[in-house]
Motif scaffolding. Structure first.
Motif, short mmCIF file in Angstrom:
data_model
loop_
_atom_site.label_atom_id
_atom_site.label_comp_id
_atom_site.label_asym_id
_atom_site.label_seq_id
_atom_site.Cartn_x
_atom_site.Cartn_y
_atom_site.Cartn_z
N LYS A 1 0.55 -1.31 0.06
CA LYS A 1 0.00 0.07 -0.14
C LYS A 1 1.01 1.31 -0.01
O LYS A 1 0.41 2.21 -0.35
N ASN A 2 2.11 0.98 0.33
CA ASN A 2 2.97 2.61 0.70
C ASN A 2 4.36 2.16 0.42
O ASN A 2 4.65 0.85 0.36
N THR A 3 5.09 2.97 0.77
CA THR A 3 6.76 2.60 0.72
C THR A 3 7.06 2.02 1.90
O THR A 3 8.10 0.89 1.58
N LYS A 4 6.68 1.82 3.06
CA LYS A 4 7.03 1.05 3.92
C LYS A 4 6.74 -0.24 3.44
O LYS A 4 7.47 -1.28 3.91
N GLY B 1 5.32 5.55 -4.99
CA GLY B 1 6.26 6.92 -4.60
C GLY B 1 6.85 7.09 -5.93
O GLY B 1 6.68 6.46 -7.02
N VAL B 2 7.57 8.28 -5.93
CA VAL B 2 8.20 8.81 -7.10
C VAL B 2 9.87 9.10 -6.70
O VAL B 2 9.89 9.39 -5.57
N SER B 3 10.59 9.17 -7.56
CA SER B 3 11.91 9.18 -7.17
C SER B 3 12.62 10.50 -7.13
O SER B 3 13.89 10.77 -6.99
N SER B 4 11.85 11.61 -7.15
CA SER B 4 12.19 12.86 -6.94
C SER B 4 12.80 13.21 -5.59
O SER B 4 12.22 12.41 -4.71
N LEU C 1 2.21 12.96 -6.00
CA LEU C 1 2.66 11.66 -5.25
C LEU C 1 3.76 12.06 -4.46
O LEU C 1 4.76 12.94 -4.82
N PRO C 2 3.94 11.22 -3.28
CA PRO C 2 5.01 11.70 -2.34
C PRO C 2 6.40 10.83 -2.75
O PRO C 2 6.36 9.90 -3.48
N ALA C 3 7.40 11.55 -2.54
CA ALA C 3 8.72 11.23 -2.85
C ALA C 3 9.02 9.99 -1.98
O ALA C 3 8.81 9.93 -0.63
#
Length: 339
Positions: free
Chosen positions: A155-158, A243-246, A253-255
């Motif tokens: 669901k998320n980066t974690k 997520g995004v690589s910026s 979207l959150p980095a």
């Protein structure tokens, strides 16, 4: 292994580790830097018909960039008409070789390229590499989005980092060509998640639509591509963006970095000419491209695709590309990539 061979191997590993240490998030994000630009000059008339070779299949990032540049070049009067030639395969190295052979001295044919090609050259070590062409300008930078199927438990980066750390081999990642920017960034994500990059299972595809299909069908667990190639599937509810690589949030979207995962990278695209094209003609090409990138049609394309302008030319561009190639070679080593 003899003592001498062992010392050489250890030296090689140390060199790679030292280079990786130098690749801070700021260095990875360097591809998105935008150099100051003077007012664009009036475009010179290059030719009645100008050709742009796109070393990729239709529909992807290079194709979109090349065709947008062609429209803008025609709009500013650099040519009456533009012809496009798509030559896909192997991260652009097939198109690169054919371009160098057929158009290396042609003053009326341009070549699209960028970081994907740099990575492919580092991986494949082809006979025809980027020393066989001349860079005119870096044009844009695009950030990579990680996405999963809507039904994925991630669901998320974690969740993504936990899954990578728990069993990276069970989490196949889909993206562009082997050794390209998507592949390299997959390794960066793995390393930032404290997984072993050498355990990465990477599935290369020729374009973003195939990556979407791989995610929806369950053939891959995570996909990496530019936002423009995922946006329709995200809007349709087929994919979930993680997520995004910026370095900061982009595309709404959150980095990854803002979510606690130190993983940043930018995918740049540029335009090149043949090694045999003289410097005076290079200067005309540069003036035409610069004028084109100030035209409203080009600016609309940047906005609609959410590409960041990242103009860079001359010595600065040559040095930037050399750093990029070094970066790619280090990642090829760390990921134990084979062509």
């Amino acid at each position: 292994m003899t003592p001498l061979s062992r010392r050489k191997a250890l030296a090689h590993a140390a060199l790679a580790a030292t280079a990786w240490t130098a690749l801070t998030p700021a260095a990875w994000a360097q591809a998105s830097a935008t150099a100051a630009r003077p007012t664009a000059p009036k475009a010179p008339k290059l030719a009645g018909t100008l050709r742009i070779v796109i070393p990729a299949n239709p529909g992807g990032g290079w194709d979109q960039t090349g065709r947008a540049l062609g429209v803008a070049l025609a709009a500013v009067g650099a040519a009456d008409q533009i012809e496009y030639e798509n030559i896909g395969g192997k991260g652009g190295t097939i198109g690169l070789a054919k371009y160098a052979e057929k158009y290396g001295n042609d003053p009326n044919t341009l070549l699209m390229g960028g970081m994907v090609m740099v990575g492919a050259v580092a991986l494949q070590k082809p006979a025809v590499d980027m020393s066989h062409i001349q860079p005119i300008a870096r044009l844009t930078s695009d950030y990579l989005v990680a996405a999963v199927a809507a039904k994925s438990p991630i669901k998320n980066t974690k969740d993504l980092a936990d899954a990578m750390r728990a069993d990276l081999r069970a989490l196949p990642v889909a993206g562009g060509s082997a050794g390209g920017v998507d592949h390299i960034f997959a390794g960066v994500l793995a390393r930032a998640s404290k997984a072993k990059p050498e355990d990465l299972v990477y599935k290369p595809f020729p374009g973003g639509s195939e990556v979407v299909d791989a995610l929806v069908s369950g053939n891959a667990a995570v996909g990496l591509s530019g936002y423009s190639e995922f946006s329709d599937a995200i809007a349709a509810g087929k994919l979930r963006a993680i997520g995004v690589s910026s370095r900061r949030s982009a595309f709404g979207l959150p980095a990854f970095r803002e979510q606690g995962l130190d993983a940043t990278m930018a995918n740049w695209r540029g335009v090149f000419t043949g090694k045999g094209v003289p410097s005076a003609r290079m200067a005309e090409m540069l003036a035409a491209v610069e004028a084109a990138t100030a035209h409203e049609s080009w600016l609309r394309t940047l906005k609609s695709n959410r590409w960041e302008p990242s103009w860079l030319t001359g010595k600065d561009l040559a040095e930037f590309m050399e750093l990029d190639l070094t970066t790619a070679r280090v990642m090829v080593y760390l990921l134990k990539l084979k062509a």
